[in-house]
Scaffold this active site. Structure first.
Site, PDB file in Angstrom:
ATOM      1  CE  LYS A  13      -1.925  -1.066   3.923  1.00 21.45           C
ATOM      2  NZ  LYS A  13      -1.163  -2.300   4.228  1.00 21.45           N
ATOM      3  NE  ARG A  88      -4.362  -0.876  10.131  1.00 29.62           N
ATOM      4  CZ  ARG A  88      -3.287  -0.378   9.517  1.00 29.62           C
ATOM      5  NH1 ARG A  88      -3.310   0.809   8.987  1.00 29.62           N
ATOM      6  NH2 ARG A  88      -2.203  -1.101   9.454  1.00 29.62           N
ATOM      7  NE  ARG A 127       7.952  -2.102   6.415  1.00 25.86           N
ATOM      8  CZ  ARG A 127       6.643  -1.925   6.575  1.00 25.86           C
ATOM      9  NH1 ARG A 127       5.909  -1.471   5.567  1.00 25.86           N
ATOM     10  NH2 ARG A 127       6.062  -2.224   7.710  1.00 25.86           N
ATOM     11  NE  ARG A 161       6.389   0.037  10.350  1.00 23.81           N
ATOM     12  CZ  ARG A 161       5.254  -0.010   9.667  1.00 23.81           C
ATOM     13  NH1 ARG A 161       5.193   0.559   8.465  1.00 23.81           N
ATOM     14  NH2 ARG A 161       4.191  -0.602  10.162  1.00 23.81           N
ATOM     15  NE  ARG A 172       2.368  -4.381  11.285  1.00 22.60           N
ATOM     16  CZ  ARG A 172       3.525  -4.352  10.597  1.00 22.60           C
ATOM     17  NH1 ARG A 172       4.635  -4.816  11.135  1.00 22.60           N
ATOM     18  NH2 ARG A 172       3.556  -3.850   9.393  1.00 22.60           N
TER      19      ARG A 172
HETATM   20  P1  AP5 Z   1       4.932  -1.481   1.911  1.00 23.18           P
HETATM   21  O1  AP5 Z   1       4.546  -0.750   0.686  1.00 23.18           O
HETATM   22  O2  AP5 Z   1       5.702  -0.770   2.974  1.00 23.18           O
HETATM   23  O3  AP5 Z   1       3.658  -2.270   2.509  1.00 23.18           O
HETATM   24  P2  AP5 Z   1       2.361  -1.751   3.239  1.00 23.18           P
HETATM   25  O4  AP5 Z   1       1.216  -2.473   2.641  1.00 23.18           O
HETATM   26  O5  AP5 Z   1       2.314  -0.254   3.232  1.00 23.18           O
HETATM   27  O6  AP5 Z   1       2.626  -2.325   4.682  1.00 23.18           O
HETATM   28  P3  AP5 Z   1       2.657  -1.680   6.146  1.00 23.18           P
HETATM   29  O7  AP5 Z   1       3.343  -2.658   7.039  1.00 23.18           O
HETATM   30  O8  AP5 Z   1       3.249  -0.296   6.169  1.00 23.18           O
HETATM   31  O9  AP5 Z   1       1.198  -1.626   6.503  1.00 23.18           O
HETATM   32  P4  AP5 Z   1       0.613  -1.725   7.878  1.00 23.18           P
HETATM   33  O10 AP5 Z   1      -0.796  -1.681   7.489  1.00 23.18           O
HETATM   34  O11 AP5 Z   1       0.977  -2.807   8.776  1.00 23.18           O
HETATM   35  O12 AP5 Z   1       1.292  -0.493   8.665  1.00 23.18           O
HETATM   36  P5  AP5 Z   1       0.850   0.997   8.925  1.00 23.18           P
HETATM   37  O13 AP5 Z   1       2.049   1.833   8.852  1.00 23.18           O
HETATM   38  O14 AP5 Z   1      -0.343   1.360   8.120  1.00 23.18           O
HETATM   39  O15 AP5 Z   1       5.795  -2.750   1.425  1.00 23.18           O
HETATM   40  C1  AP5 Z   1       6.319  -3.667   2.383  1.00 23.18           C
HETATM   41  C2  AP5 Z   1       7.725  -4.110   1.968  1.00 23.18           C
HETATM   42  O16 AP5 Z   1       7.650  -4.807   0.732  1.00 23.18           O
HETATM   43  C3  AP5 Z   1       8.695  -2.935   1.705  1.00 23.18           C
HETATM   44  O17 AP5 Z   1       9.977  -3.366   2.102  1.00 23.18           O
HETATM   45  C4  AP5 Z   1       8.637  -2.734   0.188  1.00 23.18           C
HETATM   46  O18 AP5 Z   1       9.848  -2.199  -0.329  1.00 23.18           O
HETATM   47  C5  AP5 Z   1       8.416  -4.173  -0.286  1.00 23.18           C
HETATM   48  N1  AP5 Z   1       7.620  -4.278  -1.505  1.00 23.18           N
HETATM   49  C6  AP5 Z   1       6.459  -3.619  -1.809  1.00 23.18           C
HETATM   50  N2  AP5 Z   1       6.000  -4.024  -3.005  1.00 23.18           N
HETATM   51  C7  AP5 Z   1       6.872  -4.968  -3.459  1.00 23.18           C
HETATM   52  C8  AP5 Z   1       6.940  -5.775  -4.640  1.00 23.18           C
HETATM   53  N3  AP5 Z   1       6.016  -5.698  -5.592  1.00 23.18           N
HETATM   54  N4  AP5 Z   1       7.976  -6.634  -4.746  1.00 23.18           N
HETATM   55  C9  AP5 Z   1       8.920  -6.731  -3.781  1.00 23.18           C
HETATM   56  N5  AP5 Z   1       8.929  -5.987  -2.644  1.00 23.18           N
HETATM   57  C10 AP5 Z   1       7.916  -5.128  -2.495  1.00 23.18           C
HETATM   58  O19 AP5 Z   1       0.323   0.913  10.443  1.00 23.18           O
HETATM   59  C11 AP5 Z   1       1.216   0.701  11.520  1.00 23.18           C
HETATM   60  C12 AP5 Z   1       0.454   0.707  12.819  1.00 23.18           C
HETATM   61  O20 AP5 Z   1      -0.156   2.002  13.033  1.00 23.18           O
HETATM   62  C13 AP5 Z   1      -0.714  -0.282  12.936  1.00 23.18           C
HETATM   63  O21 AP5 Z   1      -0.273  -1.567  13.323  1.00 23.18           O
HETATM   64  C14 AP5 Z   1      -1.591   0.386  14.003  1.00 23.18           C
HETATM   65  O22 AP5 Z   1      -1.064   0.203  15.283  1.00 23.18           O
HETATM   66  C15 AP5 Z   1      -1.441   1.863  13.655  1.00 23.18           C
HETATM   67  N6  AP5 Z   1      -2.487   2.312  12.704  1.00 23.18           N
HETATM   68  C16 AP5 Z   1      -2.277   2.814  11.456  1.00 23.18           C
HETATM   69  N7  AP5 Z   1      -3.447   3.116  10.856  1.00 23.18           N
HETATM   70  C17 AP5 Z   1      -4.420   2.792  11.742  1.00 23.18           C
HETATM   71  C18 AP5 Z   1      -5.833   2.851  11.698  1.00 23.18           C
HETATM   72  N8  AP5 Z   1      -6.488   3.297  10.599  1.00 23.18           N
HETATM   73  N9  AP5 Z   1      -6.537   2.427  12.770  1.00 23.18           N
HETATM   74  C19 AP5 Z   1      -5.908   2.001  13.885  1.00 23.18           C
HETATM   75  N10 AP5 Z   1      -4.559   1.902  13.987  1.00 23.18           N
HETATM   76  C20 AP5 Z   1      -3.815   2.304  12.932  1.00 23.18           C
END
Ligand code: AP5
Length: 227
Positions: A13, A88, A127, A161, A172
Site C-alpha cells: 500500500k 481499518r 523492510r 521498524r 498485525r
Molecule cells: P509497503 O509498501 O511498505 O507495505 P504496506 O502495505 O504499506 O505495509 P505496512 O506494514 O506499512 O502496513 P501496515 O498496514 O501494517 O502499517 P501501517 O504503517 O499502516 O511494502 C512492504 C515491503 O515490501 C517494503 O519493504 C517494500 O519495499 C516491499 N515491496 C512492496 N511491493 C513490493 C513488490 N512488488 N515486490 C517486492 N517488494 C515489495 O500501520 C502501523 C500501525 O499504526 C498499525 O499496526 C496500528 O497500530 C497503527 N495504525 C495505522 N493506521 C491505523 C488505523 N487506521 N486504525 C488504527 N490503527 C492504525
C-alpha cells in the site's frame, strides 16, 4: 481522485500509494506514518498510541478518525487524496463515508492490493524505512541505491521498524484478518471495490493499479456520454 488502498500489512500500500500520489499530484495520507511521526516527536498522540503500535494492535477508532478528519481538511486534499492504512475497521469506514458525505466529496474507488501471508512476512521482516520521508525499501524487491541510505535523503540511514519483527508482523496480520479484511465486502456492496494482485515487480504492480483505475475512468466517461 479520492482513493482508499486496502491490503494486508506488506501488500505494498505504501509503495504503490507513494507512486500514485506522485503521478496523480494528490497527497498520500498514511495513518501509520502520521502516528509514527507523533511517536518520534513525543507528542501526546504519540505517547497514547505507542504501546498499541509496538504490539501490532490498532489505535482506537476515535483517535484515528480525528487524525484523518483533520488531515483531509488541509487545502492539498481538496483536489483528492490516497488513504493508505485507513479505514481499518467498519466504524472507521462508516465515519469516512459520513465525513465525505458532509463535504459532498464521496470516495471514487477502493483498491485492494492482494498478497499471500508468507510473502508479506518475508517482505516486512526485511523492510527498511526512511525515518524522514517514510519511503520503504527491500533488499530483495526494492533496494536503496547504496544499500544503506534513503535515495531521496542521502544523509539519512534507513531503519527497521519496531513492529517489523516476525511475532509482531503475525499479530498485525491476525488483526488485519479480524478487523480490516471485512471492509472488502463493505465496499464491494456498492461497487466501489477493485482488486489487484500485489505480487511481482514493483513496476508491474504499479501497471496493474494504473490499469484498474484507467478502466474505471473509461467506464465512468462512457456512462456520462450515454447520460
Ligand atoms: P509497503 O509498501 O511498505 O507495505 P504496506 O502495505 O504499506 O505495509 P505496512 O506494514 O506499512 O502496513 P501496515 O498496514 O501494517 O502499517 P501501517 O504503517 O499502516 O511494502 C512492504 C515491503 O515490501 C517494503 O519493504 C517494500 O519495499 C516491499 N515491496 C512492496 N511491493 C513490493 C513488490 N512488488 N515486490 C517486492 N517488494 C515489495 O500501520 C502501523 C500501525 O499504526 C498499525 O499496526 C496500528 O497500530 C497503527 N495504525 C495505522 N493506521 C491505523 C488505523 N487506521 N486504525 C488504527 N490503527 C492504525
Amino acid at each position: 481522485m479520492r482513493l482508499v488502498l486496502l491490503g494486508v500489512p506488506g501488500a505494498g500500500k505504501g509503495t504503490q500509494g507513494r507512486r500514485l500520489a506522485a503521478r496523480l499530484g494528490i497527497p498520500q495520507v498514511a495513518t501509520g506514518e502520521i502516528l509514527r511521526d507523533a511517536v518520534k516527536n513525543g507528542t501526546p498522540l504519540g505517547r497514547a498510541a505507542k504501546a498499541r503500535m509496538d504490539q501490532g494492535l490498532l489505535v482506537p477508532d476515535d483517535v484515528v478518525i480525528g487524525i484523518v478528519e483533520e488531515r483531509l481538511r488541509e487545502p492539498d486534499a481538496a483536489v483528492g487524496f490516497i488513504l493508505d492504512g485507513f479505514p481499518r475497521t467498519e466504524a472507521q469506514a462508516e465515519a469516512l463515508d459520513a465525513m465525505l458525505a458532509r463535504a459532498g466529496t464521496p470516495l471514487d474507488r477502493v483498491l485492494e492490493i492482494g498478497a499471500p501471508v508468507e510473502k508479506v512476512v518475508a517482505r516486512l521482516s526485511t523492510r527498511l524505512e526512511c525515518p524522514v520521508c517514510h519511503r520503504t525499501y527491500n533488499p530483495a524487491g526494492a533496494p536503496p541505491r547504496d544499500g544503506v541510505h534513503c535515495d531521496d535523503h542521502p544523509d539519512v540511514e534507513l531503519i527497521h521498524r519496531v513492529d517489523d519483527d516476525v511475532e509482531k508482523i503475525r499479530k498485525r496480520i491476525e488483526v488485519f484478518h479480524a478487523e480490516t479484511a471485512p471492509l472488502a465486502a463493505y465496499y464491494a456492496k456498492d461497487g466501489r471495490l477493485r482488486r489487484v494482485e500485489g505480487l511481482g515487480e514493483v513496476d508491474e504492480v504499479t501497471g496493474r493499479v494504473l490499469a484498474a483505475l484507467a478502466a474505471d475512468a473509461d467506464a465512468d466517461a462512457g456512462k456520462e456520454a450515454r447520460a
